[in-house]
Scaffold this motif. Sequence first.
Motif, mmCIF file in Angstrom:
data_model
loop_
_atom_site.group_PDB
_atom_site.id
_atom_site.type_symbol
_atom_site.label_atom_id
_atom_site.label_comp_id
_atom_site.label_asym_id
_atom_site.label_seq_id
_atom_site.Cartn_x
_atom_site.Cartn_y
_atom_site.Cartn_z
ATOM 1 N N VAL A 24 13.795 23.307 12.395
ATOM 2 C CA VAL A 24 14.881 22.936 12.468
ATOM 3 C C VAL A 24 16.219 24.355 13.427
ATOM 4 C CG1 VAL A 24 16.662 23.029 10.868
ATOM 5 C CG2 VAL A 24 14.386 21.329 10.662
ATOM 6 N N LYS A 26 18.835 24.422 14.107
ATOM 7 C CA LYS A 26 19.998 24.691 14.193
ATOM 8 C C LYS A 26 20.958 25.940 14.062
ATOM 9 C CE LYS A 26 20.636 23.528 8.843
ATOM 10 N NZ LYS A 26 20.777 22.375 8.375
ATOM 11 N N ILE A 68 18.815 15.464 13.129
ATOM 12 C CA ILE A 68 17.684 15.123 11.366
ATOM 13 C C ILE A 68 19.707 15.657 10.637
ATOM 14 C CG2 ILE A 68 15.792 16.500 11.866
ATOM 15 C CD1 ILE A 68 17.662 19.601 10.540
ATOM 16 N N MET A 152 14.115 8.887 5.294
ATOM 17 C CA MET A 152 14.258 10.363 5.083
ATOM 18 C C MET A 152 14.978 10.773 3.842
ATOM 19 S SD MET A 152 17.047 12.718 5.563
ATOM 20 C CE MET A 152 17.632 13.659 6.154
ATOM 21 N N MET A 154 16.361 13.766 1.280
ATOM 22 C CA MET A 154 16.776 15.620 0.983
ATOM 23 C C MET A 154 16.681 15.406 -1.485
ATOM 24 S SD MET A 154 19.430 16.372 3.442
ATOM 25 C CE MET A 154 19.504 18.555 3.420
ATOM 26 N N MET A 196 12.080 20.883 3.062
ATOM 27 C CA MET A 196 12.069 21.926 3.711
ATOM 28 C C MET A 196 11.808 23.420 3.465
ATOM 29 S SD MET A 196 16.226 19.849 3.616
ATOM 30 C CE MET A 196 17.108 22.034 3.012
ATOM 31 N N SER A 197 12.350 23.938 3.605
ATOM 32 C CA SER A 197 11.659 25.594 2.970
ATOM 33 C C SER A 197 11.861 26.192 2.202
ATOM 34 C CB SER A 197 12.760 26.505 3.615
ATOM 35 O OG SER A 197 13.182 26.679 5.353
ATOM 36 N N ARG A 212 10.958 19.279 7.426
ATOM 37 C CA ARG A 212 11.458 19.381 8.113
ATOM 38 C C ARG A 212 12.245 21.369 7.942
ATOM 39 N NH1 ARG A 212 14.458 14.941 5.841
ATOM 40 N NH2 ARG A 212 15.184 16.912 4.388
ATOM 41 N N VAL A 213 11.348 22.456 8.420
ATOM 42 C CA VAL A 213 12.003 23.400 7.970
ATOM 43 C C VAL A 213 12.639 24.779 8.691
ATOM 44 C CG1 VAL A 213 10.663 25.997 7.302
ATOM 45 C CG2 VAL A 213 9.474 23.141 6.716
ATOM 46 N N GLY A 214 13.115 25.158 8.288
ATOM 47 C CA GLY A 214 14.545 26.216 9.153
ATOM 48 C C GLY A 214 13.917 27.335 9.321
ATOM 49 N N SER A 215 14.291 27.546 8.018
ATOM 50 C CA SER A 215 14.917 29.356 7.329
ATOM 51 C C SER A 215 13.592 30.085 7.450
ATOM 52 C CB SER A 215 15.808 29.261 6.215
ATOM 53 O OG SER A 215 15.690 28.044 5.666
ATOM 54 N N ARG A 221 20.103 31.135 8.645
ATOM 55 C CA ARG A 221 21.172 30.989 9.552
ATOM 56 C C ARG A 221 22.514 32.133 9.767
ATOM 57 N NH1 ARG A 221 18.428 26.133 8.348
ATOM 58 N NH2 ARG A 221 19.182 26.455 5.878
HETATM 59 C C1 LIG Z 1 18.810 22.375 7.486
HETATM 60 C C2 LIG Z 1 18.336 21.489 7.612
HETATM 61 C C3 LIG Z 1 17.107 21.763 6.937
HETATM 62 C C4 LIG Z 1 16.536 22.720 6.866
HETATM 63 O O1 LIG Z 1 16.352 23.297 5.824
HETATM 64 P P1 LIG Z 1 16.031 25.479 5.663
HETATM 65 O O2 LIG Z 1 16.493 25.119 3.558
HETATM 66 O O3 LIG Z 1 16.142 26.256 6.623
HETATM 67 O O4 LIG Z 1 14.448 25.224 6.427
HETATM 68 C C5 LIG Z 1 16.181 20.421 6.901
HETATM 69 N N1 LIG Z 1 16.666 19.128 7.258
HETATM 70 C C6 LIG Z 1 17.847 18.616 7.187
HETATM 71 C C7 LIG Z 1 18.388 17.697 7.128
HETATM 72 C C8 LIG Z 1 19.028 20.056 7.184
HETATM 73 O O5 LIG Z 1 20.283 19.829 7.609
#
Ligand SMILES: *Cc1c(COP(=O)(O)O)cnc(C)c1O
Length: 222
Positions: A24, A26, A68, A152, A154, A196-197, A212-215, A221
């Motif tokens: 992820v 963004k 996403i 999907m 959260m 997620m993270s 879905r892993v970002g940070s 961010r």
């Molecule tokens: C931003 C986001 C993520 C990733 O989040 P992190 O905590 O940075 O891993 C995953 N899914 C969705 C829908 C997001 O908006």
Amino acid sequence: MTALQQQLLNLRDSLPEGVQLVAVSKFHPVEALREAYEVGQRLFGESRVQELQEKQALLPKDCEWHFIGHLQTNKVKYIAPYVALIHAVDSWRLLHEIDRQAARHARRIRVLLQVHVAQESSKFGFSPDELREFLNLGMWRECQHVEICGLMTMASFVDDEAQVRAEFGQAQELFAWAKAQHFAQSPHFTTCSWGMSDDYPLALEKGSTLVRVGSKIFGARQ
Ligand SMILES: *Cc1c(COP(=O)(O)O)cnc(C)c1O
């Protein structure tokens, strides 16, 4: 090897066989995505249309772009030519518009239905009851240019692991129900996008096939 690349490889190595990773990206600059690309990352997730458009134009064409975030109906047209998977479909209106735009580009767009299982309130996602009703109504079968590939969700942003497990568990049960009731004949309905993270290890316990892993890869961010 940069720290980002090391972090990404460690994460990929730690995932069970068959689980895919969406990086992820963004709010992170194109250079960060290039670093990930250099160590083989091809799946990227973005949550804003304009940002996705800009990055997609700059990165190599073999990247797979996942949308996403919450997608506004009037913006589907911009990403319809290339988007690989839209994660957060939560209305008939949105599904229908994706179908329409996919038809214009003579393609079939893969989507997931977003289900809201978290105790925290949110405007987005079908409630479990709404999801069942939506699938039972069957209007979605008219959409020949979308492929519904799974669900999907959260979880709540809380430290209570029992609560997060219970929420992912609810999504897992809904997936099993949908598969048995409506997609038993579909080889494409295979994706559980949760984790997620901070909570992906718990999501994996509850059947996630796509995290879905970002940070955890790119850092905080900006
Ligand atoms: C931003 C986001 C993520 C990733 O989040 P992190 O905590 O940075 O891993 C995953 N899914 C969705 C829908 C997001 O908006």
